[in-house]
Motif scaffolding. Structure first.
Motif, PDB file in Angstrom:
ATOM      1  N   SER A 197      -6.013   3.848 -11.517  1.00  0.00           N
ATOM      2  CA  SER A 197      -4.851   3.167 -10.925  1.00  0.00           C
ATOM      3  C   SER A 197      -4.068   2.383 -11.967  1.00  0.00           C
ATOM      4  O   SER A 197      -3.870   1.180 -11.852  1.00  0.00           O
ATOM      5  CB  SER A 197      -5.313   2.219  -9.809  1.00  0.00           C
ATOM      6  N   ASN A 198      -3.615   3.073 -12.987  1.00  0.00           N
ATOM      7  CA  ASN A 198      -2.777   2.430 -13.989  1.00  0.00           C
ATOM      8  C   ASN A 198      -1.577   3.332 -14.271  1.00  0.00           C
ATOM      9  O   ASN A 198      -1.621   4.532 -14.029  1.00  0.00           O
ATOM     10  CB  ASN A 198      -3.561   2.177 -15.278  1.00  0.00           C
ATOM     11  N   ASP A 199      -0.509   2.721 -14.733  1.00  0.00           N
ATOM     12  CA  ASP A 199       0.707   3.448 -15.027  1.00  0.00           C
ATOM     13  C   ASP A 199       1.127   4.268 -13.799  1.00  0.00           C
ATOM     14  O   ASP A 199       1.170   3.738 -12.691  1.00  0.00           O
ATOM     15  CB  ASP A 199       0.510   4.326 -16.270  1.00  0.00           C
ATOM     16  N   PHE A 200       1.412   5.571 -13.942  1.00  0.00           N
ATOM     17  CA  PHE A 200       1.869   6.370 -12.816  1.00  0.00           C
ATOM     18  C   PHE A 200       0.758   6.596 -11.787  1.00  0.00           C
ATOM     19  O   PHE A 200       1.023   6.910 -10.619  1.00  0.00           O
ATOM     20  CB  PHE A 200       2.385   7.728 -13.317  1.00  0.00           C
ATOM     21  N   GLY A 201      -0.490   6.392 -12.209  1.00  0.00           N
ATOM     22  CA  GLY A 201      -1.609   6.542 -11.285  1.00  0.00           C
ATOM     23  C   GLY A 201      -1.593   5.534 -10.156  1.00  0.00           C
ATOM     24  O   GLY A 201      -2.201   5.756  -9.104  1.00  0.00           O
ATOM     25  N   GLU A 202      -0.880   4.429 -10.355  1.00  0.00           N
ATOM     26  CA  GLU A 202      -0.793   3.413  -9.306  1.00  0.00           C
ATOM     27  C   GLU A 202      -0.079   3.966  -8.075  1.00  0.00           C
ATOM     28  O   GLU A 202      -0.497   3.753  -6.937  1.00  0.00           O
ATOM     29  CB  GLU A 202      -0.055   2.185  -9.834  1.00  0.00           C
ATOM     30  N   ALA A 203       1.011   4.701  -8.306  1.00  0.00           N
ATOM     31  CA  ALA A 203       1.753   5.303  -7.194  1.00  0.00           C
ATOM     32  C   ALA A 203       0.929   6.405  -6.527  1.00  0.00           C
ATOM     33  O   ALA A 203       0.885   6.508  -5.298  1.00  0.00           O
ATOM     34  CB  ALA A 203       3.084   5.862  -7.688  1.00  0.00           C
ATOM     35  N   TYR A 204       0.267   7.217  -7.342  1.00  0.00           N
ATOM     36  CA  TYR A 204      -0.571   8.293  -6.802  1.00  0.00           C
ATOM     37  C   TYR A 204      -1.659   7.728  -5.895  1.00  0.00           C
ATOM     38  O   TYR A 204      -1.856   8.187  -4.761  1.00  0.00           O
ATOM     39  CB  TYR A 204      -1.192   9.088  -7.950  1.00  0.00           C
ATOM     40  N   MET A 205      -2.375   6.716  -6.377  1.00  0.00           N
ATOM     41  CA  MET A 205      -3.474   6.163  -5.592  1.00  0.00           C
ATOM     42  C   MET A 205      -2.969   5.407  -4.366  1.00  0.00           C
ATOM     43  O   MET A 205      -3.626   5.376  -3.325  1.00  0.00           O
ATOM     44  CB  MET A 205      -4.344   5.260  -6.461  1.00  0.00           C
ATOM     45  N   ASN A 206      -1.801   4.788  -4.460  1.00  0.00           N
ATOM     46  CA  ASN A 206      -1.197   4.135  -3.298  1.00  0.00           C
ATOM     47  C   ASN A 206      -1.020   5.139  -2.164  1.00  0.00           C
ATOM     48  O   ASN A 206      -1.361   4.875  -1.001  1.00  0.00           O
ATOM     49  CB  ASN A 206       0.141   3.517  -3.707  1.00  0.00           C
ATOM     50  N   ARG A 207      -0.462   6.320  -2.483  1.00  0.00           N
ATOM     51  CA  ARG A 207      -0.230   7.336  -1.447  1.00  0.00           C
ATOM     52  C   ARG A 207      -1.531   7.961  -0.977  1.00  0.00           C
ATOM     53  O   ARG A 207      -1.727   8.180   0.224  1.00  0.00           O
ATOM     54  CB  ARG A 207       0.702   8.435  -1.972  1.00  0.00           C
ATOM     55  N   LEU A 208      -2.444   8.249  -1.912  1.00  0.00           N
ATOM     56  CA  LEU A 208      -3.691   8.891  -1.532  1.00  0.00           C
ATOM     57  C   LEU A 208      -4.533   7.977  -0.643  1.00  0.00           C
ATOM     58  O   LEU A 208      -5.111   8.422   0.360  1.00  0.00           O
ATOM     59  CB  LEU A 208      -4.486   9.299  -2.778  1.00  0.00           C
ATOM     60  N   GLU A 209      -4.618   6.698  -0.997  1.00  0.00           N
ATOM     61  CA  GLU A 209      -5.402   5.775  -0.179  1.00  0.00           C
ATOM     62  C   GLU A 209      -4.832   5.637   1.225  1.00  0.00           C
ATOM     63  O   GLU A 209      -5.574   5.530   2.193  1.00  0.00           O
ATOM     64  CB  GLU A 209      -5.491   4.404  -0.854  1.00  0.00           C
ATOM     65  N   LYS A 210      -3.502   5.666   1.353  1.00  0.00           N
ATOM     66  CA  LYS A 210      -2.905   5.599   2.681  1.00  0.00           C
ATOM     67  C   LYS A 210      -3.148   6.865   3.478  1.00  0.00           C
ATOM     68  O   LYS A 210      -3.367   6.818   4.683  1.00  0.00           O
ATOM     69  CB  LYS A 210      -1.416   5.294   2.567  1.00  0.00           C
ATOM     70  N   SER A 211      -3.128   8.014   2.816  1.00  0.00           N
ATOM     71  CA  SER A 211      -3.396   9.266   3.526  1.00  0.00           C
ATOM     72  C   SER A 211      -4.842   9.330   4.002  1.00  0.00           C
ATOM     73  O   SER A 211      -5.152   9.953   5.016  1.00  0.00           O
ATOM     74  CB  SER A 211      -3.081  10.464   2.637  1.00  0.00           C
ATOM     75  N   ALA A 212      -5.717   8.664   3.265  1.00  0.00           N
ATOM     76  CA  ALA A 212      -7.148   8.678   3.599  1.00  0.00           C
ATOM     77  C   ALA A 212      -7.587   7.456   4.397  1.00  0.00           C
ATOM     78  O   ALA A 212      -8.754   7.355   4.767  1.00  0.00           O
ATOM     79  CB  ALA A 212      -7.971   8.748   2.308  1.00  0.00           C
ATOM     80  N   GLY A 213      -6.645   6.534   4.661  1.00  0.00           N
ATOM     81  CA  GLY A 213      -7.047   5.290   5.313  1.00  0.00           C
ATOM     82  C   GLY A 213      -8.052   4.532   4.469  1.00  0.00           C
ATOM     83  O   GLY A 213      -8.935   3.826   4.985  1.00  0.00           O
ATOM     84  N   LYS A 214      -7.948   4.705   3.133  1.00  0.00           N
ATOM     85  CA  LYS A 214      -8.829   4.058   2.152  1.00  0.00           C
ATOM     86  C   LYS A 214     -10.294   4.460   2.305  1.00  0.00           C
ATOM     87  O   LYS A 214     -11.194   3.706   1.941  1.00  0.00           O
ATOM     88  CB  LYS A 214      -8.685   2.537   2.180  1.00  0.00           C
ATOM     89  N   LYS A 215     -10.534   5.659   2.835  1.00  0.00           N
ATOM     90  CA  LYS A 215     -11.916   6.126   3.005  1.00  0.00           C
ATOM     91  C   LYS A 215     -12.393   6.815   1.717  1.00  0.00           C
ATOM     92  O   LYS A 215     -11.829   7.819   1.305  1.00  0.00           O
ATOM     93  CB  LYS A 215     -11.998   7.102   4.175  1.00  0.00           C
ATOM     94  N   TYR A 216     -13.423   6.252   1.130  1.00  0.00           N
ATOM     95  CA  TYR A 216     -14.042   6.825  -0.070  1.00  0.00           C
ATOM     96  C   TYR A 216     -15.426   7.355   0.295  1.00  0.00           C
ATOM     97  O   TYR A 216     -16.102   6.837   1.190  1.00  0.00           O
ATOM     98  CB  TYR A 216     -14.202   5.770  -1.165  1.00  0.00           C
ATOM     99  N   PHE A 217     -15.848   8.395  -0.429  1.00  0.00           N
ATOM    100  CA  PHE A 217     -17.225   8.861  -0.243  1.00  0.00           C
ATOM    101  C   PHE A 217     -18.152   7.996  -1.067  1.00  0.00           C
ATOM    102  O   PHE A 217     -17.888   7.738  -2.244  1.00  0.00           O
ATOM    103  CB  PHE A 217     -17.365  10.328  -0.677  1.00  0.00           C
TER     104      PHE A 217
END
Length: 338
Positions: free
Chosen positions: A318-338
């Motif tokens: 979650s740095n640089d452009f990865g911040e935007a990527y993880m923002n969208r991915l976490e919302k799509s997953a409801g922040k569910k991690y394995f």
């Protein structure tokens, strides 16, 4: 309603529909937007209806020329000029204090501020000029679903609900614009990470902060993506952050539950596990976060046409452009991690 599909040599036809108060989806460098005359309250209300979007979620206004701002906002502060000189047209949305009574009331969801950007797409800039009005442009999808990066995605979600789609192939970035609140020029704040990174902005105007909290039930968000579930496909998304043994554990876990596993991961990961799962979609090379961001929404939509019942999705730093990527991915997953 028949949804017409316009090519770039038919921009005038699409603009005529907008002038008549109809809805037309348009391409940008980020995702496809759903256009309506930002001054026409009836047209703007139709945007919310077509998308199924909550009415307290404000809309981003798209303009074709910087000079339009003088008629739309109370003040264009120095930092706005600096940022526009560097990033407009481009994927940076700025939140200004709006001039009273200029926009259709629903555009701002009752707030005194307004979010504005100039998209970096020649067809859409021409469309705005020919429509002779600023256009609202939320993502042209059913609210809550992955944003559309092709005209086919728009057609899938909104066929029969909007008057037209201006087509211009696949979008470049694949993630929405960065939203920067400058209503207090002394304390600029990112409300949504996106196509312009915090680091890039800070090179121009100095230190800024980030606010990504989800606002309360009775609070009106200043920017899209701050309150409601977003970017979710039909299948549940589970984020996997780790090396291959972690991925193997996750795959084994869901297979044991009787799930059909879809893999949304980098090329190297897919080549290792593709024979164990039901469907795969590549996010590109392992170290290329911009490719991963470009393919994310298309990948989330891809699995709806497979027999996958759960999607295991790749985490990136979650740095640089990865911040935007993880923002969208976490919302799509409801922040569910394995």
């Amino acid at each position: 309603m028949k949804t017409q599909r316009f090519q770039k040599n038919q921009i005038s036809n699409a603009a005529d529909l907008l002038k008549a108060g109809e809805l037309v989806a348009f391409p940008t460098e980020t995702v496809y937007g759903l256009g309506a005359d930002a001054m026409n309250e009836k047209a703007v209300q139709q945007v919310y209806l077509a998308k199924g979007r909550p009415s307290d979620n404000p809309l981003i206004v798209h303009i074709a020329e910087k000079k339009e701002l003088n008629d739309l906002v109370e003040e264009v502060p120095t930092i706005a000029q600096q940022l526009m000189n560097c990033f407009w047209p481009g994927p940076l949305t700025l939140i200004f204090n709006a001039k009273e009574g200029v926009f259709a009331p629903t555009v701002t969801a009752g707030l005194t501020s307004v979010a504005i950007r100039m998209p970096n797409n020649s067809a859409t800039l021409e469309l705005i000029k020919k429509a002779n009005t600023p256009l609202v442009g939320p993502s042209a999808n059913t609210s809550g679903r992955p944003s559309p990066t092709t005209s086919e995605h728009v057609y899938h979600d909104l066929n029969g609900k909007i008057a037209g789609i201006l087509e211009d192939g696949q979008t470049g970035l694949g993630l929405e614009s960065t939203v920067l609140d400058i209503t207090n020029p002394e304390q600029p704040m990112i409300l949504r990470p996106g196509g312009i990174t915090k680091e890039e902005i800070e090179k121009v105007i100095g230190s800024i902060s980030i606010d990504q909290h989800l606002v309360g039930e009775k609070e009106t968000p200043k920017a899209p993506g701050m309150k409601y579930t977003h970017y979710s496909p039909a299948e549940p998304v589970i984020i996997v952050d780790g090396d291959n043994p972690k991925w193997q554990e996750a795959i084994n876990h869901y297979l044991a539950l009787g799930e059909k596993v879809g893999l949304l991961a980098n090329e190297e990961r897919i080549s290792y596990f593709q024979n164990q799962v039901s469907a795969v979609f590549s996010l590109g090379e392992k170290t290329n976060i911009k490719d991963a961001s470009h393919y994310l929404y298309a990948g989330l939509r891809f699995f709806e046409n497979t027999d996958a019942t759960v999607i295991l999705a790749e985490a990136y730093p979650s740095n640089d452009f990865g911040e935007a990527y993880m923002n969208r991915l976490e919302k799509s997953a409801g922040k569910k991690y394995f």
